[in-house]
Design a protein around this motif. Sequence first.
Motif, mmCIF file in Angstrom:
data_model
loop_
_atom_site.group_PDB
_atom_site.id
_atom_site.type_symbol
_atom_site.label_atom_id
_atom_site.label_comp_id
_atom_site.label_asym_id
_atom_site.label_seq_id
_atom_site.Cartn_x
_atom_site.Cartn_y
_atom_site.Cartn_z
ATOM 1 N N ARG A 299 -3.743 -20.508 -10.185
ATOM 2 C CA ARG A 299 -3.026 -21.725 -9.979
ATOM 3 C C ARG A 299 -3.147 -21.729 -8.421
ATOM 4 O O ARG A 299 -3.039 -20.868 -7.566
ATOM 5 C CB ARG A 299 -1.560 -21.568 -10.097
ATOM 6 C CG ARG A 299 -0.557 -22.463 -9.673
ATOM 7 C CD ARG A 299 0.832 -22.039 -9.831
ATOM 8 N NE ARG A 299 0.984 -21.886 -11.069
ATOM 9 C CZ ARG A 299 1.862 -20.746 -11.561
ATOM 10 N NH1 ARG A 299 2.232 -19.938 -10.837
ATOM 11 N NH2 ARG A 299 2.118 -20.609 -12.992
ATOM 12 N N ASP A 300 -3.455 -23.184 -8.123
ATOM 13 C CA ASP A 300 -3.653 -23.400 -6.483
ATOM 14 C C ASP A 300 -2.897 -24.487 -6.151
ATOM 15 O O ASP A 300 -2.185 -25.306 -7.131
ATOM 16 C CB ASP A 300 -4.987 -23.870 -6.087
ATOM 17 C CG ASP A 300 -5.627 -24.923 -6.846
ATOM 18 O OD1 ASP A 300 -5.066 -26.261 -6.550
ATOM 19 O OD2 ASP A 300 -6.606 -25.226 -7.457
ATOM 20 N N ASP A 301 -2.543 -24.831 -4.788
ATOM 21 C CA ASP A 301 -1.845 -25.824 -4.405
ATOM 22 C C ASP A 301 -2.519 -26.981 -3.781
ATOM 23 O O ASP A 301 -1.818 -27.727 -2.880
ATOM 24 C CB ASP A 301 -0.633 -25.031 -3.287
ATOM 25 C CG ASP A 301 -1.254 -24.788 -2.059
ATOM 26 O OD1 ASP A 301 -2.339 -24.605 -2.039
ATOM 27 O OD2 ASP A 301 -0.606 -24.332 -1.075
ATOM 28 N N GLY A 302 -3.572 -27.190 -4.191
ATOM 29 C CA GLY A 302 -4.461 -28.327 -3.791
ATOM 30 C C GLY A 302 -4.148 -29.713 -4.230
ATOM 31 O O GLY A 302 -3.216 -29.863 -4.854
ATOM 32 N N VAL A 303 -5.046 -30.607 -4.301
ATOM 33 C CA VAL A 303 -5.085 -32.031 -4.473
ATOM 34 C C VAL A 303 -4.890 -32.094 -5.958
ATOM 35 O O VAL A 303 -4.455 -33.212 -6.427
ATOM 36 C CB VAL A 303 -6.194 -32.978 -4.025
ATOM 37 C CG1 VAL A 303 -6.023 -32.879 -2.495
ATOM 38 C CG2 VAL A 303 -7.478 -32.395 -4.461
ATOM 39 N N GLY A 304 -5.275 -31.233 -6.784
ATOM 40 C CA GLY A 304 -5.090 -31.369 -8.396
ATOM 41 C C GLY A 304 -6.569 -32.138 -8.949
ATOM 42 O O GLY A 304 -7.245 -32.545 -8.053
#
Length: 115
Positions: free
Chosen positions: A50-55
């Motif tokens: 899971r990342d917190d980037g732009v999606g």
Amino acid sequence: GARPVLPSTAAHHVLAIVSEALENARRHAGASAVTVELDLSANQFSLLVRDDGVGLPTPTTPTALAAWTRSGHFGLLGMTERAACVGGLVTLARPREGGTEVRLRVPMRGEDDGG
């Protein structure tokens, strides 16, 4: 001395999937944080990146995956093909809070069924 959780071939595919997910977070998402979670039960090996980037730019339908592949982006296709090679499934999601989730699920086989 403990028995490996996954056969070496499956472990190789899992490592490649995780590597691709991490590279996508670095290269495309602009993420500042990435988490990797592993859950193992008697029936299933489950991994979440899971990342917190732009999606993801669009929903990950087969049509979207084909379009990304035609434009030279083979990473997501490669992840899904690798998962299929070990009898697993990769799913991609864009959580409500943003970012991207790449989930891999691989069924575990017991000793009595060849695993």
